[in-house]
Design a protein around this motif. Structure first.
Motif, PDB file in Angstrom:
ATOM      1  N   GLN A  50     -52.723 -12.415  37.728  1.00 22.37           N
ATOM      2  CA  GLN A  50     -53.115 -11.033  38.004  1.00 22.37           C
ATOM      3  C   GLN A  50     -54.283 -10.541  37.165  1.00 22.37           C
ATOM      4  O   GLN A  50     -55.018  -9.668  37.595  1.00 22.37           O
ATOM      5  CB  GLN A  50     -51.908 -10.120  37.755  1.00 22.37           C
ATOM      6  CG  GLN A  50     -50.726 -10.393  38.670  1.00 22.37           C
ATOM      7  CD  GLN A  50     -50.985  -9.931  40.068  1.00 22.37           C
ATOM      8  OE1 GLN A  50     -51.703  -8.960  40.290  1.00 22.37           O
ATOM      9  NE2 GLN A  50     -50.445 -10.642  41.038  1.00 22.37           N
ATOM     10  N   SER A  51     -54.406 -11.021  35.962  1.00 26.40           N
ATOM     11  CA  SER A  51     -55.484 -10.502  35.112  1.00 26.40           C
ATOM     12  C   SER A  51     -56.060 -11.627  34.256  1.00 26.40           C
ATOM     13  O   SER A  51     -55.392 -12.628  34.011  1.00 26.40           O
ATOM     14  CB  SER A  51     -54.997  -9.347  34.249  1.00 26.40           C
ATOM     15  OG  SER A  51     -53.828  -9.675  33.553  1.00 26.40           O
ATOM     16  N   PHE A 107     -59.118 -12.790  31.119  1.00 26.83           N
ATOM     17  CA  PHE A 107     -59.847 -12.358  29.931  1.00 26.83           C
ATOM     18  C   PHE A 107     -60.661 -13.515  29.379  1.00 26.83           C
ATOM     19  O   PHE A 107     -60.335 -14.692  29.587  1.00 26.83           O
ATOM     20  CB  PHE A 107     -58.860 -11.902  28.839  1.00 26.83           C
ATOM     21  CG  PHE A 107     -57.837 -10.908  29.305  1.00 26.83           C
ATOM     22  CD1 PHE A 107     -56.590 -11.325  29.728  1.00 26.83           C
ATOM     23  CD2 PHE A 107     -58.116  -9.556  29.301  1.00 26.83           C
ATOM     24  CE1 PHE A 107     -55.633 -10.412  30.157  1.00 26.83           C
ATOM     25  CE2 PHE A 107     -57.173  -8.632  29.729  1.00 26.83           C
ATOM     26  CZ  PHE A 107     -55.935  -9.066  30.160  1.00 26.83           C
ATOM     27  N   ASN A 138     -53.458 -14.191  32.731  1.00 24.18           N
ATOM     28  CA  ASN A 138     -52.150 -13.547  32.601  1.00 24.18           C
ATOM     29  C   ASN A 138     -51.272 -14.021  33.749  1.00 24.18           C
ATOM     30  O   ASN A 138     -51.608 -13.792  34.916  1.00 24.18           O
ATOM     31  CB  ASN A 138     -52.321 -12.036  32.658  1.00 24.18           C
ATOM     32  CG  ASN A 138     -51.268 -11.303  31.853  1.00 24.18           C
ATOM     33  OD1 ASN A 138     -50.337 -11.911  31.349  1.00 24.18           O
ATOM     34  ND2 ASN A 138     -51.422 -10.011  31.728  1.00 24.18           N
ATOM     35  N   SER A 175     -44.096 -14.235  33.731  1.00 21.01           N
ATOM     36  CA  SER A 175     -43.203 -14.941  32.813  1.00 21.01           C
ATOM     37  C   SER A 175     -41.784 -14.451  33.017  1.00 21.01           C
ATOM     38  O   SER A 175     -41.141 -13.984  32.103  1.00 21.01           O
ATOM     39  CB  SER A 175     -43.650 -14.702  31.372  1.00 21.01           C
ATOM     40  OG  SER A 175     -42.739 -15.270  30.458  1.00 21.01           O
ATOM     41  N   ASN A 221     -42.335  -9.451  33.653  1.00 18.41           N
ATOM     42  CA  ASN A 221     -43.063  -9.709  32.416  1.00 18.41           C
ATOM     43  C   ASN A 221     -44.166 -10.730  32.640  1.00 18.41           C
ATOM     44  O   ASN A 221     -44.065 -11.586  33.518  1.00 18.41           O
ATOM     45  CB  ASN A 221     -42.102 -10.218  31.340  1.00 18.41           C
ATOM     46  CG  ASN A 221     -41.077  -9.175  30.964  1.00 18.41           C
ATOM     47  OD1 ASN A 221     -41.408  -8.095  30.518  1.00 18.41           O
ATOM     48  ND2 ASN A 221     -39.821  -9.492  31.191  1.00 18.41           N
ATOM     49  N   TYR A 222     -45.194 -10.616  31.831  1.00 17.26           N
ATOM     50  CA  TYR A 222     -46.338 -11.508  31.948  1.00 17.26           C
ATOM     51  C   TYR A 222     -46.677 -12.076  30.577  1.00 17.26           C
ATOM     52  O   TYR A 222     -46.451 -11.457  29.547  1.00 17.26           O
ATOM     53  CB  TYR A 222     -47.553 -10.751  32.496  1.00 17.26           C
ATOM     54  CG  TYR A 222     -47.389 -10.358  33.947  1.00 17.26           C
ATOM     55  CD1 TYR A 222     -46.671  -9.221  34.297  1.00 17.26           C
ATOM     56  CD2 TYR A 222     -47.925 -11.140  34.952  1.00 17.26           C
ATOM     57  CE1 TYR A 222     -46.501  -8.881  35.625  1.00 17.26           C
ATOM     58  CE2 TYR A 222     -47.767 -10.801  36.284  1.00 17.26           C
ATOM     59  CZ  TYR A 222     -47.045  -9.674  36.613  1.00 17.26           C
ATOM     60  OH  TYR A 222     -46.875  -9.337  37.924  1.00 17.26           O
ATOM     61  N   LYS A 223     -47.241 -13.275  30.589  1.00 12.39           N
ATOM     62  CA  LYS A 223     -47.718 -13.848  29.339  1.00 12.39           C
ATOM     63  C   LYS A 223     -49.091 -14.446  29.587  1.00 12.39           C
ATOM     64  O   LYS A 223     -49.452 -14.794  30.709  1.00 12.39           O
ATOM     65  CB  LYS A 223     -46.763 -14.918  28.825  1.00 12.39           C
ATOM     66  CG  LYS A 223     -46.729 -16.185  29.662  1.00 12.39           C
ATOM     67  CD  LYS A 223     -45.773 -17.207  29.109  1.00 12.39           C
ATOM     68  CE  LYS A 223     -45.861 -18.494  29.918  1.00 12.39           C
ATOM     69  NZ  LYS A 223     -44.786 -19.455  29.586  1.00 12.39           N
ATOM     70  N   LEU A 224     -49.852 -14.568  28.519  1.00 13.10           N
ATOM     71  CA  LEU A 224     -51.191 -15.155  28.615  1.00 13.10           C
ATOM     72  C   LEU A 224     -51.110 -16.673  28.501  1.00 13.10           C
ATOM     73  O   LEU A 224     -50.340 -17.200  27.717  1.00 13.10           O
ATOM     74  CB  LEU A 224     -52.079 -14.630  27.492  1.00 13.10           C
ATOM     75  CG  LEU A 224     -52.385 -13.136  27.481  1.00 13.10           C
ATOM     76  CD1 LEU A 224     -53.368 -12.826  26.368  1.00 13.10           C
ATOM     77  CD2 LEU A 224     -52.931 -12.682  28.818  1.00 13.10           C
ATOM     78  N   PHE A 234     -53.731 -19.813  27.787  1.00 11.06           N
ATOM     79  CA  PHE A 234     -55.070 -20.049  27.250  1.00 11.06           C
ATOM     80  C   PHE A 234     -55.593 -21.403  27.688  1.00 11.06           C
ATOM     81  O   PHE A 234     -54.855 -22.402  27.705  1.00 11.06           O
ATOM     82  CB  PHE A 234     -55.021 -20.030  25.718  1.00 11.06           C
ATOM     83  CG  PHE A 234     -54.884 -18.670  25.121  1.00 11.06           C
ATOM     84  CD1 PHE A 234     -53.661 -18.018  25.125  1.00 11.06           C
ATOM     85  CD2 PHE A 234     -55.968 -18.031  24.559  1.00 11.06           C
ATOM     86  CE1 PHE A 234     -53.524 -16.756  24.575  1.00 11.06           C
ATOM     87  CE2 PHE A 234     -55.848 -16.767  24.006  1.00 11.06           C
ATOM     88  CZ  PHE A 234     -54.624 -16.127  24.018  1.00 11.06           C
TER      89      PHE A 234
END
Lengths: 113, 114
Positions: A31-32, A34, A91, A94, A98-101, A103
């Motif tokens: 969804q997002s 960075f 993102n 999770s 809930n969401y987690k990044l 990398f």
């Protein structure tokens, strides 16, 4: 396929050069997005969010292509202080709401005088 | 005005000892994430916690590692019976937990095992 995959690098460029980083992600439900930068032995720091329409912050331009699941970062007129590892970050869900990044491994950039 | 606070900055332990790493999230953030970074490696997600709850611990080894985020006080990452391979930088990040909100990182704890 890795969840977030980046150019392996490293990139060595002269001051003033334009450099582009590419990143792909595997989860189409992401969804997002960075870009973070991490200096040697320091914590990651948020560089910029990436929006669907593309966005620019000074010398930095980020692009997102949801259809191709592809993200890019362009640095124009690179400075010595841009030398760092650039992390593509996505993102992902999770569990529940809930969401987690997640990398990417990062791409090391060295800008030379 | 404080950001994410981690302590200690550096921690040295002998093999077999316990290591406790602390993280206080940024003010207003109720979601905490722990990551591990081995030398010359990328960031690896370990665990995601919200106050008193573990949301996702899929990245945390099943043995010797545990994490908590109590109602009061900092989040704690605990490593029991440390081994040489636990030597790494451990970063904590926090966020408000809403979609599209980035995480903000602490300075990290450098754990060295003798």
């Amino acid at each position: 396929r890795k969840e977030v995959e980046q150019d392996p690098g490293p990139f060595n460029v002269p001051e003033g050069a334009t450099v582009a980083f590419n990143c792909t992600y595997s989860n189409s439900a992401s969804q997002s997005f960075f870009w973070y930068r991490q200096d040697c032995r320091k914590e990651p720091k948020l560089l910029m969010s990436v929006y669907s329409s593309g966005n620019e912050d000074g010398r930095f331009t980020a692009q997102l292509n949801r259809a191709s699941q592809y993200i890019s970062l362009l640095i124009r007129d690179s400075k010595l202080s841009d030398s760092a590892t650039y992390l593509c970050v996505v993102n992902m869900r999770s569990g529940g709401s809930n969401y987690k990044l997640t990398f990417g491994k990062g791409t090391l950039l060295t800008v030379n005088p | 005005n404080a950001g994410v606070m981690q302590n200690p900055r550096h921690l040295v332990r002998r093999r077999g000892q316990e290591a406790r790493l602390r993280c206080s999230p940024m003010k207003g953030h109720s979601h905490v994430y722990w990551y591990r970074q081995l030398p010359e490696e990328g960031l690896k997600f370990m665990v995601y916690l919200q106050k008193e709850n573990i949301i996702d611990e899929s990245g945390m080894p099943k043995e010797r590692f545990s994490a908590e985020f109590p109602k009061e006080g900092p989040s704690i990452l605990r490593i029991q019976q440390v081994v040489r391979g636990d030597s790494a930088a451990y970063f904590c990040a926090s966020s408000p937990g809403r979609l599209n909100q980035p995480q903000h990182f602490g300075d990290g704890t450098r754990l060295s095992i003798l």
